[in-house]
Every structure is written in structure tokens, then in C-alpha cells.
Design an enzyme around this catalytic site. Structure first.
Site, mmCIF file in Angstrom:
data_model
loop_
_atom_site.group_PDB
_atom_site.id
_atom_site.type_symbol
_atom_site.label_atom_id
_atom_site.label_comp_id
_atom_site.label_asym_id
_atom_site.label_seq_id
_atom_site.Cartn_x
_atom_site.Cartn_y
_atom_site.Cartn_z
ATOM 1 N N GLU A 1 -3.471 8.355 6.968
ATOM 2 C CA GLU A 1 -4.659 7.349 6.603
ATOM 3 C C GLU A 1 -4.851 6.313 7.558
ATOM 4 O O GLU A 1 -6.073 6.071 7.883
ATOM 5 C CB GLU A 1 -4.125 6.721 5.263
ATOM 6 N N HIS B 1 0.868 -1.099 0.017
ATOM 7 C CA HIS B 1 -0.036 -0.123 -0.031
ATOM 8 C C HIS B 1 0.844 1.260 -0.205
ATOM 9 O O HIS B 1 0.696 2.157 -0.543
ATOM 10 C CB HIS B 1 -0.875 0.138 1.311
ATOM 11 N N GLU C 1 1.909 1.973 -3.403
ATOM 12 C CA GLU C 1 1.104 2.260 -4.236
ATOM 13 C C GLU C 1 0.940 3.770 -4.407
ATOM 14 O O GLU C 1 0.762 4.618 -5.332
ATOM 15 C CB GLU C 1 -0.263 1.526 -4.013
ATOM 16 N N HIS C 2 1.195 4.258 -3.118
ATOM 17 C CA HIS C 2 1.291 6.002 -2.874
ATOM 18 C C HIS C 2 2.280 6.310 -3.518
ATOM 19 O O HIS C 2 2.112 7.605 -4.255
ATOM 20 C CB HIS C 2 1.293 6.270 -1.416
#
Length: 451
Positions: free
Chosen positions: A152, A72, A75-76
Site C-alpha cells: 500500500e 492503520h 485496522e488491516h
């Protein structure tokens, strides 16, 4: 509904080269490129859009404990810069055509996608390929995105349902990789280095693990040509596509009970049982059972908990499936003083369905709901692209909508009730979030779950 014609039901014929595999009944075409890269498209002539997704067969379950959340985090990070574009230029390029460029990470795969007008297909392929293949892992960008991911996590922690979802899967699967949060933890994200993320990118993002899925008013040959252009040197012969995951066998241990003590206006519950994985032959009957239990306004749990007794505003059931396991779960959020009764009604409904099954009318309505939901959910190019990517990675094949509708229609009441008896008599796992004191203060059905 009758079975689809033989032409629909037949497995797709695989053809090598630019023309690809053709399924004339649905306009789905597939081409294998060197290096194991697969290109799958669906032509939808009545739309004016194109959705492009690069699917990578890598998710949070592929991470070591020391890099939990790396898929994740990466991905950012890949959107921050490429050799030819800055983050601002990437954003400007997609905004200039009114499109969308984004990504998501799950436990078993990552998808980078763009949704644009069909006339901007070439730009969409260019942008997504540039990010996925050539996204840079600069040290300064790692620090910026580290803060974003930590924000997040904080946002997740402020949302009771999101938090409960992660805690529930931990209760169901323990230390198994699918039991860990996709987003990682504050500790793992804080400690992750640029070298670890860069290495994860180089080792995991290889063409044999990738699928390019495109749906909309597009031409398959044009898509293949664009993919060849932008993947270029990566298309080295000698590799075959990585086959769909089959899982690592039985998940060890038993489901447990986990508590999250928090001052809140509501107490939130997730309660469920383990299921077989997505390759289980009875998964169609499981979908019908899930829908009858808590998948709609007429479902038994919704009617019993909300409509008849007014105990909760939100109550539903859902199925999470992975390669080797899954979970059928029920969620409800209610005032703390109503929690005991919500648990009692929920467990009574599950015990009743395990013993007596659902009715013929409930089965009929659930199957109709699934059929309508499937067709209505595939009205746009983005949903079609998602279906293509998931089908290729998860199963290595593509069912027509007619085939899927036929499989739903073939499910019998006996099939559903056999699955109910098999699953709803298994050990339960649960997660509870809210103003709870300890295990002893919980309703008796929850106290019996291993802690």
C-alpha cells in the site's frame, strides 16, 4: 434561508437508558451505555439499507514515533481472524448478503463499517463488533499484513497526488503528529512487532473511546439491544465517554517547502496556509472562502488557471481540519514548462483575494454550492452514518441539516473577506513533486518559503 424552528435549533436533550436521546426533527437518537460507549442512530424510512460503523477515537496522531502507522496496520490486521471466524468466513458472511465490510484510518480516528440491507442489520452489528472487539493479532497474520501495508505504501508512492498530500502536511506541520503519514513508513512498518500491535489494540480500543453509529431503515431500540448483546462484558460501569479532542495548543514552527524530485510527465504543487482547528467559530466562512477559491467549476482558481489560460487539467482547493489546527491548500498539476506560470497565477489570485476579497456574486455561488453539496451528499445511509460518527467524536453533539444550512446562510461577505485577510497573509508552506532540480530552479514565490 430562515433560521430553523426552535425545536430544530435546540440542543439535544440527553436521556439515559435504552430509549436514548430523541431529536424528533431528524430522527437522530442517542444512548449512553455503561463503560462510556455511545450509540447514535438516524432513522431513514425511505431506504432499504442500514449502515453500521464502530468509530474509535484513535488515529495516527496518537502513535509514538516507533509505532508510526500502527493504527492503520491494526485496522488491516483485525479482519484476519476472530475467535469464531476466519478471514474467509468474515468475507463470506458479508458477501452472502451482498453487503460491504471495510474500514479506514485517519489522523484522529478509525472507523470499521458495514453497509447491508436493512433486514441484515443484526449480521452487520455482529460482524463489525466481532472484528473491532475480538480481532486476533496472530504472528503469522502480522507478517502477511505487513507485506500488504508495504504494498500500500508502494502504491501511494506511485500516485503523485497521494504522495504530495502526505509531503504537503509534513511541510505544513513538521514533526507535529498530524504532519506524519497515516500509513507510516517502510522503516516503521518493517520494524513493528506483533506485541506492539496487540498492545495498541488492548490499550486504545476501549468503549469510552468508541461510538456505534447506525443509519438507515432501522429502529433505535433494536440497535441498542444488539450493541448490548455484542459488547456484553465490555460495558462495565464507572467510565464516561472520552470528550472530543481539543488539541494540544499552537503548532510549533513555521510551514516549510519540501521537494520530491521525480522523473514525471507533470510537476505537482500543493501550496497553502495553516488555519485554526475545527472548533474555530469562523470555520463556516472558511468553507465559503475555500469553495470560492477552488471548490468548483466557477471558482476563481479553476477559471483563471484552467478555463482562461489552459495551464492545468486539475486545479482545486481544499481544507483539512484537525482538533488544534488545519490547512487551506491549493493543488495543481501541469506540464513542467508551465509550472512557473501556474505558480505565478496561483499566488497572484491568493494575493488579490487577501487584499480585495471575493465578490458578492462569488460568495452567493459558493454558499449555494455548499448547501447543495451538503444535502446531495447525505442521500444514502452510509453518508448519514459517517456524519453521525464524526459529529459525535469531533463535537459531542449533532446539528440538524436545517441548522447547518442556516449556519452557511448566515455567513456574510464581510465574514469571508475577513477570514481571507487573516489567513492568506500568513506564511505559506508548499510541496512540489516532479522533475525539479533544486530550490533555486523554482519560481520566486516558492523560493521565499522556508526550507
Amino acid at each position: 434561508m430562515p433560521r430553523p424552528p426552535a425545536a430544530d435549533a435546540a440542543a439535544l436533550r440527553r436521556v439515559r437508558g435504552g430509549g436514548g436521546t430523541v431529536d424528533k426533527s431528524t430522527a437522530i437518537r442517542r444512548t449512553d451505555l455503561p463503560g462510556g460507549l455511545r450509540v447514535v442512530t438516524e432513522h431513514i424510512p425511505h431506504v432499504h439499507s442500514a449502515s453500521v460503523g464502530v468509530w474509535v477515537n484513535v488515529g495516527s496522531r496518537d502513535e509514538g514515533r516507533s509505532v508510526a502507522g500502527a493504527a492503520h496496520f491494526l485496522e488491516h490486521l483485525l479482519f484476519k481472524a476472530t475467535p469464531t471466524r476466519t478471514a474467509v468466513q468474515i468475507a463470506q458472511a458479508v458477501d452472502a448478503v451482498g453487503g460491504e465490510l471495510n474500514a479506514f484510518t485517519s489522523r484522529e480516528h478509525t472507523c470499521y463499517y458495514a453497509h447491508v440491507l436493512d433486514s441484515d442489520l443484526a449480521l452487520a452489528v455482529d460482524l463489525v463488533a466481532d472484528v473491532v472487539l475480538r480481532g486476533q493479532c496472530f504472528a503469522d497474520d502480522v507478517e502477511i499484513e505487513r507485506d500488504v501495508v508495504l504494498e500500500e505504501i508502494a502504491m501511494r508512492d506511485d500516485d503523485p497526488e497521494d504522495t504530495l498530500g502526505d509531503v504537503f502536511l509534513s511541510a505544513m506541520f513538521g514533526d507535529h503528529p498530524v504532519g506524519r503519514p497515516v500509513i507510516g513508513s517502510v522503516d516503521s512498518i518493517s520494524a513493528m512487532t506483533r506485541t506492539q500491535l496487540h498492545s495498541f489494540h488492548l490499550r486504545r480500543y476501549t468503549p469510552d473511546r468508541m461510538v456505534v453509529a447506525v443509519a438507515g431503515n432501522i429502529d433505535h431500540r433494536e440497535v441498542v439491544a444488539l450493541v448490548r448483546e455484542h459488547f456484553g462484558p465490555r460495558l462495565v460501569r464507572g467510565r464516561s465517554p472520552v470528550p472530543p479532542r481539543k488539541g494540544a495548543g499552537r503548532v510549533p514552527g513555521r510551514p516549510t517547502l519540501q521537494l520530491v524530485k521525480r522523473d514525471a510527465e507533470q510537476t505537482h504543487l500543493s501550496l497553502g496556509v495553516r488555519t485554526p482547528g475545527r472548533h474555530w467559530e469562523e470555520r463556516w466562512a472558511l468553507s465559503v472562502l475555500n469553495t470560492a477559491l477552488g471548490g468548483g467549476l466557477s471558482s476563481r482558481l479553476f477559471q483563471q488557471i484552467r478555463e482562461t489560460r489552459g495551464l492545468a487539467y486539475s486545479v482545486y482547493s481544499t481544507v483539512d481540519t484537525f482538533a488544534d489546527s488545519g490547512a487551506l491548500s491549493i493543488y495543481a498539476g501541469c506540464l513542467p514548462e508551465r509550472f512557473d506560470e501556474v505558480v505565478r497565477v496561483t499566488t497572484d489570485v491568493l494575493a488579490e483575494v487577501a487584499r480585495d476579497g471575493i465578490t458578492d456574486e462569488e460568495c452567493r455561488i459558493a454558499k449555494g454550492s455548499l448547501r447543495g453539496g451538503l444535502v446531495l451528499g447525505l442521500e444514502d445511509s452510509a453518508s448519514r452514518m459517517n456524519r453521525l460518527g464524526r459529529s459525535e467524536l469531533n463535537y459531542g453533539q449533532h446539528r440538524t441539516i436545517a441548522e447547518t444550512l442556516a449556519r452557511i446562510d448566515e455567513v456574510t461577505l464581510d465574514d469571508v473577506n475577513a477570514v481571507a485577510r487573516q489567513l492568506l497573509t500568513r506564511p505559506f508552506g508548499a510541496a512540489v513533486l516532479g522533475p525539479v532540480r533544486n530550490r533555486r530552479s523554482l519560481p520566486r514565490p516558492l523560493q521565499t518559503i522556508a526550507g
